[in-house]
Design an enzyme around this catalytic site. Sequence first.
Site, PDB file in Angstrom:
ATOM      1  N   ARG A  71      70.395  12.591-115.449  1.00  0.00           N
ATOM      2  CA  ARG A  71      70.736  13.568-114.411  1.00  0.00           C
ATOM      3  C   ARG A  71      70.334  14.996-114.789  1.00  0.00           C
ATOM      4  NH1 ARG A  71      75.171   9.927-113.654  1.00  0.00           N
ATOM      5  NH2 ARG A  71      76.428  10.977-115.241  1.00  0.00           N
ATOM      6  N   TYR A  75      68.842  18.174-112.533  1.00  0.00           N
ATOM      7  CA  TYR A  75      69.463  19.500-112.484  1.00  0.00           C
ATOM      8  C   TYR A  75      68.440  20.602-112.773  1.00  0.00           C
ATOM      9  CZ  TYR A  75      73.785  16.752-112.809  1.00  0.00           C
ATOM     10  OH  TYR A  75      74.796  15.853-112.596  1.00  0.00           O
ATOM     11  N   TYR A  97      78.632  20.821-103.025  1.00  0.00           N
ATOM     12  CA  TYR A  97      79.865  20.148-102.618  1.00  0.00           C
ATOM     13  C   TYR A  97      81.040  20.567-103.493  1.00  0.00           C
ATOM     14  CZ  TYR A  97      82.920  16.038-101.809  1.00  0.00           C
ATOM     15  OH  TYR A  97      83.969  15.204-101.519  1.00  0.00           O
TER      16      TYR A  97
END
Length: 247
Positions: A71, A75, A97
């Site tokens: 991940r 990013y 979010y």
Amino acid sequence: MHRVPAHVTGELVVVGTGIGAARLTAEGRAAIEAADRVLYLVPDPISVHAVEQLNPRSTSLADCYVEGEHRRKAYARMVEAILEPVRAGQHVCAAFYGHPGVFVLPSHDAVALARSEGFAARMLPGISAEDCLFADLGVDPAEAGCQSYEATRFLERRPVIEPRAALVLWQVGVVGSANHSAEAQAPRLHELVERLRELYPDEHEVVVYEASSFAGIGPLVRPTPLVGLADAVTPASTLYVPPLERP
């Protein structure tokens, strides 16, 4: 390092859309509306619609993810996507979010990089899952104190825990997984349960929690004995462990 020409007035504002579009703050809404460009990362179509209705010059960052890839690489791509229009002199809003400063690495990295390159950059708060947890479970962290850890780091670093204070563990539904996957994986969930059993009795009742993203729909609140935790966890679960003793 990028050099900022004297005539360039790029700016970055990072906002949180809250847990669900209904919880977008007035401050965040105004920042989205006023931006020359909006880059967003939200998990549901209602939130996508809300952002794009506020500003049609909006682009999702979801394409930065690659299946099976770590991940952190995604990013890094997000940060570059956010900084590119800032460097071109645009007023950019990056919308994430929940709370943009809580478990959102690219928001912190984008603000830090923008400032290091001489651009104005700030972060506005949003309503986080923790805020929803305190409200939905009726928990006041002032009563007994509250310890908060990301589940994988809790497992790997083994911090000293005070069982007489509450414990919140985040991302238990993906504990032990560092790669992006459409299928949620928690390869170390049973290991996490065993670690908690070292601290609490098997019958200690914990709560598997998931805040609701949709107005009119309640949260997931699933009490379970600690020993049965592995069977109660969902991909988006947060774990609340009440204190062993009432204050």
